[in-house]
Design a protein around this motif. Structure first.
Motif, PDB file in Angstrom:
ATOM      1  N   UNK A  75       0.814  -1.230   0.000  1.00  0.00           N
ATOM      2  CA  UNK A  75       0.000   0.000   0.000  1.00  0.00           C
ATOM      3  C   UNK A  75       0.846   1.277   0.000  1.00  0.00           C
ATOM      4  N   UNK A  76       1.782   1.422  -0.911  1.00  0.00           N
ATOM      5  CA  UNK A  76       2.718   2.552  -0.829  1.00  0.00           C
ATOM      6  C   UNK A  76       2.093   3.901  -1.199  1.00  0.00           C
ATOM      7  N   UNK A  77       2.089   4.816  -0.248  1.00  0.00           N
ATOM      8  CA  UNK A  77       1.747   6.215  -0.522  1.00  0.00           C
ATOM      9  C   UNK A  77       3.066   6.968  -0.612  1.00  0.00           C
ATOM     10  N   UNK A  78       3.310   7.600  -1.754  1.00  0.00           N
ATOM     11  CA  UNK A  78       4.637   8.160  -2.016  1.00  0.00           C
ATOM     12  C   UNK A  78       4.541   9.659  -2.264  1.00  0.00           C
ATOM     13  N   UNK A  79       5.495  10.392  -1.667  1.00  0.00           N
ATOM     14  CA  UNK A  79       5.562  11.844  -1.840  1.00  0.00           C
ATOM     15  C   UNK A  79       7.012  12.259  -2.005  1.00  0.00           C
ATOM     16  N   UNK A  80       7.196  13.403  -2.652  1.00  0.00           N
ATOM     17  CA  UNK A  80       8.523  13.993  -2.776  1.00  0.00           C
ATOM     18  C   UNK A  80       8.575  15.198  -1.850  1.00  0.00           C
ATOM     19  N   UNK A  81       9.424  15.109  -0.841  1.00  0.00           N
ATOM     20  CA  UNK A  81       9.637  16.209   0.098  1.00  0.00           C
ATOM     21  C   UNK A  81      11.096  16.641   0.010  1.00  0.00           C
ATOM     22  N   UNK A  82      11.323  17.913  -0.218  1.00  0.00           N
ATOM     23  CA  UNK A  82      12.693  18.453  -0.290  1.00  0.00           C
ATOM     24  C   UNK A  82      13.561  17.689  -1.288  1.00  0.00           C
ATOM     25  N   UNK A  83      12.970  17.351  -2.426  1.00  0.00           N
ATOM     26  CA  UNK A  83      13.720  16.703  -3.490  1.00  0.00           C
ATOM     27  C   UNK A  83      14.042  15.240  -3.268  1.00  0.00           C
ATOM     28  N   UNK A  84      13.409  14.608  -2.273  1.00  0.00           N
ATOM     29  CA  UNK A  84      13.682  13.224  -1.941  1.00  0.00           C
ATOM     30  C   UNK A  84      12.380  12.435  -1.911  1.00  0.00           C
ATOM     31  N   UNK A  85      12.448  11.152  -2.280  1.00  0.00           N
ATOM     32  CA  UNK A  85      11.266  10.291  -2.308  1.00  0.00           C
ATOM     33  C   UNK A  85      11.059   9.659  -0.935  1.00  0.00           C
ATOM     34  N   UNK A  86       9.833   9.781  -0.426  1.00  0.00           N
ATOM     35  CA  UNK A  86       9.470   9.137   0.836  1.00  0.00           C
ATOM     36  C   UNK A  86       8.278   8.216   0.590  1.00  0.00           C
ATOM     37  N   UNK A  87       8.392   6.998   1.082  1.00  0.00           N
ATOM     38  CA  UNK A  87       7.370   5.977   0.894  1.00  0.00           C
ATOM     39  C   UNK A  87       6.725   5.672   2.242  1.00  0.00           C
ATOM     40  N   UNK A  88       5.402   5.781   2.294  1.00  0.00           N
ATOM     41  CA  UNK A  88       4.633   5.507   3.509  1.00  0.00           C
ATOM     42  C   UNK A  88       3.781   4.262   3.258  1.00  0.00           C
ATOM     43  N   UNK A  89       4.315   3.080   3.564  1.00  0.00           N
ATOM     44  CA  UNK A  89       3.603   1.833   3.265  1.00  0.00           C
ATOM     45  C   UNK A  89       2.984   1.215   4.519  1.00  0.00           C
ATOM     46  N   UNK A  90       2.138   0.208   4.287  1.00  0.00           N
ATOM     47  CA  UNK A  90       1.757  -0.692   5.364  1.00  0.00           C
ATOM     48  C   UNK A  90       2.946  -1.610   5.653  1.00  0.00           C
ATOM     49  N   UNK A  91       2.996  -2.121   6.868  1.00  0.00           N
ATOM     50  CA  UNK A  91       4.051  -3.056   7.243  1.00  0.00           C
ATOM     51  C   UNK A  91       3.407  -4.408   7.526  1.00  0.00           C
ATOM     52  N   UNK A  92       3.440  -5.296   6.533  1.00  0.00           N
ATOM     53  CA  UNK A  92       2.821  -6.611   6.662  1.00  0.00           C
ATOM     54  C   UNK A  92       3.605  -7.501   7.617  1.00  0.00           C
ATOM     55  N   UNK A  93       2.863  -8.282   8.398  1.00  0.00           N
ATOM     56  CA  UNK A  93       3.465  -9.276   9.285  1.00  0.00           C
ATOM     57  C   UNK A  93       2.665 -10.568   9.199  1.00  0.00           C
ATOM     58  N   UNK A  94       3.270 -11.644   9.619  1.00  0.00           N
ATOM     59  CA  UNK A  94       2.570 -12.929   9.638  1.00  0.00           C
ATOM     60  C   UNK A  94       2.020 -13.161  11.033  1.00  0.00           C
ATOM     61  N   UNK A  95       0.740 -12.824  11.210  1.00  0.00           N
ATOM     62  CA  UNK A  95       0.120 -12.927  12.540  1.00  0.00           C
ATOM     63  C   UNK A  95      -0.541 -14.280  12.767  1.00  0.00           C
ATOM     64  N   UNK A  96      -0.520 -15.151  11.751  1.00  0.00           N
ATOM     65  CA  UNK A  96      -1.091 -16.482  11.906  1.00  0.00           C
ATOM     66  C   UNK A  96      -2.607 -16.508  11.924  1.00  0.00           C
ATOM     67  N   UNK A  97      -3.248 -15.484  11.347  1.00  0.00           N
ATOM     68  CA  UNK A  97      -4.706 -15.400  11.323  1.00  0.00           C
ATOM     69  C   UNK A  97      -5.223 -15.916   9.990  1.00  0.00           C
ATOM     70  N   UNK A  98      -6.215 -16.815   9.997  1.00  0.00           N
ATOM     71  CA  UNK A  98      -6.743 -17.347   8.737  1.00  0.00           C
ATOM     72  C   UNK A  98      -7.292 -16.239   7.843  1.00  0.00           C
ATOM     73  N   UNK A  99      -7.147 -16.430   6.534  1.00  0.00           N
ATOM     74  CA  UNK A  99      -7.605 -15.439   5.568  1.00  0.00           C
ATOM     75  C   UNK A  99      -9.125 -15.425   5.474  1.00  0.00           C
ATOM     76  N   UNK A 100      -9.720 -14.226   5.424  1.00  0.00           N
ATOM     77  CA  UNK A 100     -11.169 -14.104   5.247  1.00  0.00           C
ATOM     78  C   UNK A 100     -11.509 -12.781   4.575  1.00  0.00           C
ATOM     79  N   UNK A 101     -12.801 -12.602   4.210  1.00  0.00           N
ATOM     80  CA  UNK A 101     -13.228 -11.405   3.495  1.00  0.00           C
ATOM     81  C   UNK A 101     -13.166 -10.150   4.349  1.00  0.00           C
TER      82      UNK A 101
END
Length: 360
Positions: free
Chosen positions: A44-70
């Motif tokens: 989910x990268x939200x990206x902006x250029x601040x002061x001539x530099x690229x900054x990426x604001x992503x989600x940080x995925x982890x493996x929480x061991x939770x079954x997948x669902x809707x």
């Protein structure tokens, strides 16, 4: 003179032809681009250029061991790491934890896709998280540095709900927030303006009525409050009619983004369960927006979430897939060039490069 194939020879040739077709159709594909960072899972990268530099604001995925669902319970993120780059092809720096869920007073669980904005010496990190009653709202945290650490406000933004905040600052300095996502993002549970805990888990299931809309609202100068009512982002078809709920290849699902090009406003978004990135163009930040097409074919993974940014005169698409893990909830951020055509359309991007390699 016509030649006749003997039955035995034909029976031999047909399987060989089928095998050849099968091998060709399953020829390996190469990814269009490679993960920007491999030490952690990012999405989910939200990206902006601040002061001539690229900054990426992503989600940080982890493996929480939770079954997948809707409901997306397996997306159980707990903190944010901010990334930066001096150039598109250069090294990526992970600046560590910028905000942890334990430091958000009202938070319950699931720190989903964030965004960031800058105004008057302060950086504002916007984030969706479920409160202690398991309802998504959008919060804001501040820092004097684009990489944090960020300090969260004690309460969510008043009037906020659902997920995927994307803040766009127009050329006149006014900022707007686009937000919302159906299914696990709970947007369908706010159909009457008030949260319905017993509402649909997916969508309103009203196929022949206008689809659920993304939301847009103006931000006050302090960047911490809504300025006026939340409005619908209307997407119209070629006939000028709103897209319908059954139109899963074109209707909004989640992951909105806004960029401005040649005086036009490009509203881009994910179609979710059909795995496409689509775009619509309007003349003002509020829309309405006219649907124009798809610009990213399905990636590897259940969904995609993106941002579009201009850097040194060129445009880029930041997105994610599951190349590193092969698992829906463990994703990796990527970047590829994006091209606006002379007629204002966006050129199609294929996240894979097909090869002609045939296994021997």
């Amino acid at each position: 003179m016509k030649r006749k194939f003997k039955t035995g020879r034909l029976m031999l040739i047909v399987p060989l032809l089928c095998q050849a077709v099968n091998v060709f159709s399953q020829a390996p594909k190469q990814y269009l681009s490679q993960p920007l960072i491999k030490s952690i899972y990012t999405a989910d990268p939200s990206v902006h250029v601040f002061n001539g530099k690229i900054y990426i604001y992503p989600s940080h995925d982890i493996n929480a061991g939770i079954p997948e669902n809707d409901n997306g319970d397996h997306f159980a993120m707990r903190d944010y790491h901010i990334l930066s780059m001096n150039s598109i092809d250069g090294p990526v720096t992970d600046h560590g934890v910028a905000l942890d869920i334990k430091d958000i007073p009202w938070a319950g669980r699931q720190l989903w896709a964030p965004d960031c904005a800058y105004n008057n010496g302060t950086y504002f990190l916007y984030f969706p998280v479920k409160d202690k009653k398991d309802v998504f709202h959008i919060g804001v945290a501040t820092s004097k540095s684009p990489v944090g650490p960020f300090k969260a406000e004690p309460q969510p933004i008043k009037g906020s709900f659902s997920i995927d905040p994307a803040v766009f600052t127009d050329t006149d300095g006014q900022s707007y927030m686009y937000f919302g996502g159906i299914w696990g993002g709970q947007l369908q549970r706010w159909a009457g303006g008030k949260y319905n805990p017993n509402g649909s888990k997916t969508d309103l299931q009203k196929d022949n009525q206008p689809a659920l809309n993304c939301k847009v609202v103006k931000l006050k100068a302090n960047m911490k409050e809504f300025d006026g009512p939340v409005q619908d982002v209307i997407i119209l078809d070629a006939a000028g009619k709103p897209l319908l709920g059954k139109d899963h290849n074109r209707r909004f699902f989640e992951g909105s983004w806004m960029h401005k090009y040649n005086g036009k406003y490009y509203f881009t978004y994910s179609t979710g369960d059909t795995h496409l990135l689509a775009y619509a163009i309007g003349d003002r930040p509020y829309g309405p927006f006219h649907y124009k097409g798809i610009f990213l074919k399905p990636v590897q993974g259940w969904t995609t979430h993106h941002s579009i940014v201009e850097f040194k005169g060129k445009w880029y698409l930041f997105y994610h897939d599951t190349q590193l893990s092969g698992k829906t909830h463990l994703r990796n951020v990527k970047v590829t060039p994006l091209y606006h055509q002379p007629d204002g359309s966006i050129a199609m991007i294929d996240p894979f490069k097909p090869t002609t390699t045939v296994k021997k």
